[in-house]
Design a protein around this motif. Structure first.
Motif, PDB file in Angstrom:
ATOM      1  N   THR A  44       0.845  -1.189   0.000  1.00 47.95           N
ATOM      2  CA  THR A  44       0.000   0.000   0.000  1.00 47.95           C
ATOM      3  C   THR A  44       0.878   1.235   0.000  1.00 47.95           C
ATOM      4  O   THR A  44       1.739   1.381   0.868  1.00 47.95           O
ATOM      5  N   SER A  66      -4.528   4.138   1.194  1.00 48.74           N
ATOM      6  CA  SER A  66      -5.505   3.261   1.830  1.00 48.74           C
ATOM      7  C   SER A  66      -5.376   3.337   3.338  1.00 48.74           C
ATOM      8  O   SER A  66      -4.289   3.248   3.879  1.00 48.74           O
ATOM      9  N   ASN A  85      -7.241  -0.623   6.654  1.00 40.52           N
ATOM     10  CA  ASN A  85      -6.825  -1.556   7.704  1.00 40.52           C
ATOM     11  C   ASN A  85      -6.080  -0.871   8.844  1.00 40.52           C
ATOM     12  O   ASN A  85      -5.438  -1.523   9.624  1.00 40.52           O
ATOM     13  N   ARG A  86      -6.161   0.421   8.864  1.00 41.18           N
ATOM     14  CA  ARG A  86      -5.374   1.157   9.862  1.00 41.18           C
ATOM     15  C   ARG A  86      -5.675   0.667  11.281  1.00 41.18           C
ATOM     16  O   ARG A  86      -4.806   0.624  12.120  1.00 41.18           O
ATOM     17  N   ARG A  91      -6.310  -2.183  12.255  1.00 39.53           N
ATOM     18  CA  ARG A  91      -5.698  -3.490  12.518  1.00 39.53           C
ATOM     19  C   ARG A  91      -4.247  -3.339  12.934  1.00 39.53           C
ATOM     20  O   ARG A  91      -3.689  -4.194  13.572  1.00 39.53           O
ATOM     21  N   PHE A  92      -3.628  -2.250  12.497  1.00 39.73           N
ATOM     22  CA  PHE A  92      -2.183  -2.157  12.662  1.00 39.73           C
ATOM     23  C   PHE A  92      -1.810  -1.019  13.602  1.00 39.73           C
ATOM     24  O   PHE A  92      -2.468   0.008  13.645  1.00 39.73           O
ATOM     25  N   TYR A  93      -0.764  -1.251  14.248  1.00 32.58           N
ATOM     26  CA  TYR A  93      -0.267  -0.244  15.165  1.00 32.58           C
ATOM     27  C   TYR A  93       0.819   0.542  14.468  1.00 32.58           C
ATOM     28  O   TYR A  93       1.704  -0.029  13.847  1.00 32.58           O
TER      29      TYR A  93
END
Lengths: 58, 433
Positions: A43, A48, A51-52, A54-56
């Motif tokens: 990405t 995008s 999925n932010r 979901r991720f740290y």
């Protein structure tokens, strides 16, 4: 006529090989694995945020 | 397949030749060179005799209709020919027949257009004969820089004829015809006790014949003709040479052309369950990718014993936010059974993330273990930049050889079909395609 068709085929095949060599050498230079099944997703920045959550991020 | 030489017999000739059986007229295009003619209406065949005019000698049993009408004019190889004669011949001792059209041009003389199973050959007498061995039956002839392979040897008989001929078509029955081919060309040797004639033929497309004589339809092509060229063909030695050079350049490129990023380890760390935070993430220290765009190899290791381990990760550029995702699963099981010790799976593996720009990065790791695993179970990850991409070499190598491989198989199958019609089929190998 006949030899012209064969000469054209030779020329087309030579062009095909040269284009492949150019892509291959560029891929090696750019560290680009042309057919990479390892990579799940790539990405680019800011394109995008789906999925932010979901991720740290630091 | 016969080429005829201009005869020099002098016989009295009217402008029209009249069949003495049915009174039909045959247009006399050949004038004094018409040594024989056949009436297309009553199947009568006449041969001219010096000073005596034409004498009836034969009546054909059956009638064949020519696909190219007699006295039609057409341009082939830049010469305007008129179709003056038509004959159906068959090989002695064999069932098949072919059709021969005798073409005439006042300045260029005679030529022959032959059709068999929809395949056409245009032939003319040769001025310079090829050198033959004393026996005269070489399997291979060298002529004008080409290698000709013997294709056929036969005697022929005439089943039907119509129109004019520069020779007595029945005089051929003692001739032995030998044909050598180097597609699209053919050399034809016609020899009997009195005469030796060489002709050179070239295979031509039915569409060229249609265009030349303004004919709307001709027999459909069946099988592979003796002189037919394979569509989309290329010389095998060219294919093999160019592919060899291509592979050589690939090898050189693989070793010489590399990413500006130096090959080195840029990250190496081990983690355990205790490093995972409450949201299931391990955020690593940052590290630097230097040089230029590069492929990164992630080596993942977990000391598994009858267990599995999944790792999803995200590589994040701290300056731009660009991110790359990857995943790797490891599993390793072992034990013993009646056949002894066994094991399956692996404790370490790698994945490649490619085209990673230089910059400062960190990893978000999302490890997943078996729920029964100890809290002290660990895994390690190391990252190497500037790795050589042999997968690219393999891919381009395969792409490079796929066309020659397909082409060689196509040519092999094509040549096998071509030689089905011959008693002199050479042993086909990749080298003589």
């Amino acid at each position: 006529m006949i030899s012209k068709a064969e000469e054209r085929n030779k020329l087309m095949y030579s062009i095909f090989l040269i284009v492949m060599l150019l892509i291959f050498n560029y891929a090696n230079y750019a560290g680009w694995r042309v057919f990479n099944t390892d990579e799940v997703e790539h990405t680019e920045a800011g394109k995008s945020h789906n999925n932010r959550t979901r991720f740290y991020h630091k | 397949m016969v080429e005829i030489a201009v005869q020099s017999h002098i016989i009295p000739l009217p402008n029209q030749l009249t069949c003495t059986h049915c009174n039909s007229k045959v247009t006399n295009v050949l004038h004094r060179t018409a040594l024989a003619y056949a009436c297309m209406h009553c199947k009568s065949y006449y041969v001219g005799e010096k000073g005596l005019g034409y004498k009836f000698v034969h009546s054909f049993n059956e009638v064949f209709t020519p696909d190219l009408p007699l006295n039609t004019k057409g341009v082939l190889f830049g010469v305007t020919y008129e179709i003056v004669g038509f004959a159906v011949r068959s090989q002695l001792g064999a069932g098949y027949a072919w059709r021969e059209y005798t073409l005439f041009n006042l300045y260029e003389g005679f030529a022959t257009l032959t059709e068999f199973n929809g395949h056409w050959i245009f032939a003319r007498p040769m001025q310079n004969y090829p050198n033959l061995s004393p026996s005269g039956f070489s399997d291979i002839l060298q002529y004008e820089g080409k290698s000709y392979q013997k294709y056929n040897k036969y005697k022929s008989t005439v089943k039907y004829a119509a129109g004019e001929f520069g020779y007595d078509i029945f005089s051929d029955k003692k001739k032995v015809f030998v044909e050598w081919i180097s597609p699209p060309y053919m050399l034809i040797r016609e020899k009997d006790d009195d005469e030796l004639i060489w002709c050179k033929g070239v295979g031509i497309n039915a569409n060229e014949v249609k265009d030349a004589f303004k004919i709307s339809s001709l027999p459909e092509r069946e099988g592979i003709g003796a002189l037919q060229l394979m569509p989309v063909s290329a010389n095998v030695s060219f294919l093999l040479t160019s592919t060899f050079v291509f592979i050589l350049i690939l090898l050189v490129g693989q070793y010489v052309i590399k990413s500006p990023a130096e090959e080195k380890k840029i990250f190496d760390h081990s983690y355990s369950k205790t490093n995972v935070d409450s949201s299931g993430v391990i955020v690593t220290n940052n590290f630097e990718v230097t040089g230029g765009k590069t492929a990164l190899q992630f080596n993942v290791y977990a000391p598994l014993t009858n267990d599995w381990f999944d790792l999803n990760f995200e590589l994040i550029n701290e300056a731009t936010g660009e991110r790359f995702e990857g995943a790797k699963s490891l599993e390793f099981y072992s034990g013993t059974d009646s056949e002894g010790a066994w094991s399956e799976g692996t404790r370490q593996d790698y994945i490649i993330i490619s085209s990673v720009p230089p910059g400062r990065y960190h990893l978000n790791l999302y490890p997943t273990w078996n729920s029964n695993s100890s809290v002290y179970v660990s895994f390690g990850i190391e990252i190497i930049q500037g790795v050589s991409l042999w997968a690219n070499f393999t891919l381009f190598f395969l792409l490079g050889i796929i066309i020659p491989v397909i082409q060689v198989f196509r040519m092999y199958a094509f040549e096998q079909k071509r030689w089905l019609g011959s008693d002199f089929s050479p042993k086909l190998t990749i080298w003589n395609l």
